[in-house]
Design a protein around this motif. Structure first.
Motif, PDB file in Angstrom:
ATOM      1  N   GLN A  38       6.308  -2.998   7.009  1.00 36.82           N
ATOM      2  CA  GLN A  38       7.445  -2.176   6.562  1.00 36.82           C
ATOM      3  C   GLN A  38       6.949  -0.829   6.043  1.00 36.82           C
ATOM      4  OE1 GLN A  38      10.573  -4.183   4.307  1.00 36.82           O
ATOM      5  NE2 GLN A  38      10.423  -2.549   2.793  1.00 36.82           N
ATOM      6  N   LYS A  39       7.596   0.203   6.502  1.00 33.73           N
ATOM      7  CA  LYS A  39       7.234   1.552   6.054  1.00 33.73           C
ATOM      8  C   LYS A  39       8.513   2.231   5.575  1.00 33.73           C
ATOM      9  CE  LYS A  39       5.207   5.682   5.885  1.00 33.73           C
ATOM     10  NZ  LYS A  39       4.350   6.035   4.747  1.00 33.73           N
ATOM     11  N   GLN A  95       0.872  -1.172   0.000  1.00 31.04           N
ATOM     12  CA  GLN A  95       0.000   0.000   0.000  1.00 31.04           C
ATOM     13  C   GLN A  95       0.916   1.231   0.000  1.00 31.04           C
ATOM     14  OE1 GLN A  95      -2.375   0.868   3.502  1.00 31.04           O
ATOM     15  NE2 GLN A  95      -4.183   1.053   2.211  1.00 31.04           N
ATOM     16  N   GLY A  96       1.206   1.742  -1.187  1.00 31.97           N
ATOM     17  CA  GLY A  96       2.121   2.866  -1.299  1.00 31.97           C
ATOM     18  C   GLY A  96       3.493   2.501  -0.773  1.00 31.97           C
ATOM     19  N   LEU A 131      16.021  -1.389  10.943  1.00 32.61           N
ATOM     20  CA  LEU A 131      16.091  -0.060  10.332  1.00 32.61           C
ATOM     21  C   LEU A 131      17.110  -0.109   9.203  1.00 32.61           C
ATOM     22  CD1 LEU A 131      16.498   2.002  13.630  1.00 32.61           C
ATOM     23  CD2 LEU A 131      14.364   1.629  12.388  1.00 32.61           C
ATOM     24  N   LEU A 132      16.818   0.576   8.132  1.00 31.36           N
ATOM     25  CA  LEU A 132      17.762   0.634   7.014  1.00 31.36           C
ATOM     26  C   LEU A 132      17.745   2.030   6.416  1.00 31.36           C
ATOM     27  CD1 LEU A 132      19.619  -0.706   4.832  1.00 31.36           C
ATOM     28  CD2 LEU A 132      17.542  -1.228   3.566  1.00 31.36           C
ATOM     29  N   TYR A 133      18.938   2.586   6.230  1.00 29.41           N
ATOM     30  CA  TYR A 133      19.057   3.890   5.576  1.00 29.41           C
ATOM     31  C   TYR A 133      20.081   3.764   4.454  1.00 29.41           C
ATOM     32  CZ  TYR A 133      20.302   8.753   4.703  1.00 29.41           C
ATOM     33  OH  TYR A 133      20.545   9.959   4.093  1.00 29.41           O
ATOM     34  N   ARG A 146      11.084  -1.614   9.951  1.00 30.36           N
ATOM     35  CA  ARG A 146      10.386  -2.876   9.728  1.00 30.36           C
ATOM     36  C   ARG A 146      10.195  -3.625  11.044  1.00 30.36           C
ATOM     37  NH1 ARG A 146      11.468  -8.320   8.111  1.00 30.36           N
ATOM     38  NH2 ARG A 146      10.106  -8.996   6.424  1.00 30.36           N
ATOM     39  N   PRO A 147       9.156  -3.328  11.778  1.00 33.38           N
ATOM     40  CA  PRO A 147       8.838  -4.158  12.942  1.00 33.38           C
ATOM     41  C   PRO A 147       8.324  -5.512  12.481  1.00 33.38           C
ATOM     42  CG  PRO A 147       7.197  -2.424  12.667  1.00 33.38           C
ATOM     43  CD  PRO A 147       8.231  -2.210  11.596  1.00 33.38           C
ATOM     44  N   ASN A 148       8.634  -6.535  13.240  1.00 29.73           N
ATOM     45  CA  ASN A 148       8.197  -7.882  12.826  1.00 29.73           C
ATOM     46  C   ASN A 148       8.056  -8.772  14.043  1.00 29.73           C
ATOM     47  OD1 ASN A 148      10.773  -9.739  13.140  1.00 29.73           O
ATOM     48  ND2 ASN A 148      11.463  -7.756  12.367  1.00 29.73           N
ATOM     49  N   ILE A 149       7.386  -9.858  13.852  1.00 31.20           N
ATOM     50  CA  ILE A 149       7.308 -10.872  14.912  1.00 31.20           C
ATOM     51  C   ILE A 149       7.429 -12.246  14.258  1.00 31.20           C
ATOM     52  CG2 ILE A 149       4.759 -10.940  14.916  1.00 31.20           C
ATOM     53  CD1 ILE A 149       5.093 -11.347  18.051  1.00 31.20           C
TER      54      ILE A 149
END
Lengths: 323, 130
Positions: free
Chosen positions: A222-223, A195-196, A276-278, A235-238
């Motif tokens: 993921q945003k 979604q976008g 986190l990724l930059y 990216r929070p995940n479980i």
């Protein structure tokens, strides 16, 4: 909407349901005794050959896109490491990172994952794949001394003296003292919803190599935010890991002496985490890369005498070159 | 508003070329190759086309057409070749050279592909970081 489009959509939904049922079937069997669940591998192998769908989408986001039928190879040099939760397990250095991917019309290889894309629309993606179980990486011996030098010293001799009743609470058992672990091959199916700049993923994986017969289910959100030459994503995940998987890697049944026995039965559980990724483009070929991740480990794993940390953290900062 | 056509009509009846006619005339005597590109399905496919060539007035002598450095055909100045069949699978250069092997005119002929390289969305993030 034309009949053809309706038919195609119905076919996609049907195939997704079929694959979901097959994977849930394998997860369900993981709760049954091993003998009963012996058909799991067959079911999962069959999963990869389920009816094929071809619904591809032209990609527009350069960072996430790849040219079809062309290898994409990137090498990143930098400084980084991933902590190792197991006792005497060395931190996993991240000095060189590779990014290797190839995508055909449906088949793909992406950083160790070999799979087939069943569906790829603007909103949904669905793929099945095989990959190595990365849990095994904690049991590698990165320190050359572990390979080249045999001191004859057994850490267990000291740590377990007096613990003759098999109590495992508070004990530490070195990975040097257990049988080496095998690499397991996982087969999985993953559903992605886009979604976008946001993405939801549900992945179900099961061991098809017969190493531990366990399963892994992951849910991730993921945003991403991006500018002309940079991109930041969180990216929070479980992740849920089954009893069999956890027990294979972290379960124990050792006899350090003829009088003592240490038994630990690994239990499945949930492991929440965030990454986190930059990235920032420096030139057409070079980019700055920085990443960090944190994964909390569940008690069914951390209670094991083999595990000393309750989390796995990793960090990397470097520069990547894309050929 | 109607003055201009009338003036043009008068000028042409007097045997004076209008600016429009002059332009057309000059185009006719320009070096012109049509078409300048050939469309193939995918990169590497071969393309065979007949190209129409307009050659400017040439001085006395013999001239030759070359495709890159390959001789195609030669002709006399008073009977210029007006069409050539050319086959190529990558961009090529059509040139007209005089008998001293001096290139007088040239035109690049391009290959265009219908299938541009399609990009697809990766299922995993780059650099294996997640």
């Amino acid at each position: 909407m034309s009949k053809a489009v309706v038919f195609a959509n119905l076919r996609l939904v049907f195939n997704f349901i079929v694959m979901l049922i097959l994977n849930l079937h394998t997860v369900f069997f993981s709760f049954l005794p091993r003998k009963i669940s012996s058909t799991r591998s067959l079911v999962c192998a069959a999963l990869l050959f389920v009816v094929s769908i071809s619904a591809s989408l032209a990609c527009t986001d350069d960072e996430q896109c790849i040219e079809e039928n062309q290898w994409s190879i990137g090498v990143a040099l930098g400084l980084g490491a991933s902590t190792n939760p197991v006792v005497d397990g060395d931190a996993i250095p991240q000095v060189i990172l590779l990014d290797i991917a190839w995508y055909g019309e449906q088949a793909y290889f992406d950083n160790g994952e070999l799979g087939i894309r069943w569906l790829d629309t603007s909103d949904f993606g669905l793929e099945s794949y095989v990959t190595l179980d990365r849990e095994r990486a904690y049991f590698s011996f990165w320190d050359p001394a572990n390979i080249l030098v045999n001191t004859g010293f057994s850490p267990l001799d000291g740590e377990l003296s007096g613990e003759l009743d098999g109590e495992t609470q508070g004990l530490n058992v070195s990975i040097d003292e257990i049988e080496s672990k095998k690499w397991a091959v996982l087969a999985g199916t993953r559903l992605n919803y886009y979604q976008g700049s946001q993405k939801w993923s549900l992945g179900i994986e099961t061991d098809v190599s017969g190493v531990h017969g366990g399963q892994r289910v992951s849910i991730a959100y993921q945003k991403a935010w991006s500018g002309d030459d940079w991109r930041f994503q969180i990216r929070p995940n479980i992740i849920w890991k089954s009893d069999d998987l956890v027990d294979y890697y972290y379960g124990l049944d050792v006899r350090p002496t003829t009088l003592s026995r240490i038994v630990y039965k690994g239990k499945g559980g949930f492991q929440p985490g965030v990454s986190l990724l930059y990235t920032k483009e420096l030139t057409n070929d070079w980019q700055f890369i920085s990443s960090a991740s944190y994964q909390h480990l569940h008690s069914g794993m951390t209670d094991s005498p083999l595990v000393r940390h309750k989390q796995v953290m990793s960090i990397f900062v470097g520069a990547g070159y894309r050929f | 508003m109607i003055k201009k056509p009338i003036i043009l009509l008068l000028l042409s009846s007097l045997g004076v070329a209008s600016p429009l006619a002059a332009t057309k005339q000059s185009v006719l005597h320009q070096w012109l190759v049509q078409p300048k590109a050939c469309i193939v399905q995918k990169l590497g496919d071969s393309c065979a086309i007949a190209v129409d060539i307009t050659v400017p007035r040439l001085r006395k002598g013999n001239y030759c057409f070359f495709q890159d450095d390959t001789l195609l055909i030669c002709f006399s100045y008073d009977a210029p070749v007006e069409q050539l069949n050319i086959e190529f699978n990558k961009d090529t250069l059509l040139s007209l050279r005089n008998q001293e092997d001096l290139t007088l005119y040239s035109q690049k002929l391009e290959i265009k592909t219908r299938e541009t390289k399609r990009k697809v969305r990766r299922v995993r993030d780059p650099w294996s970081l997640f």
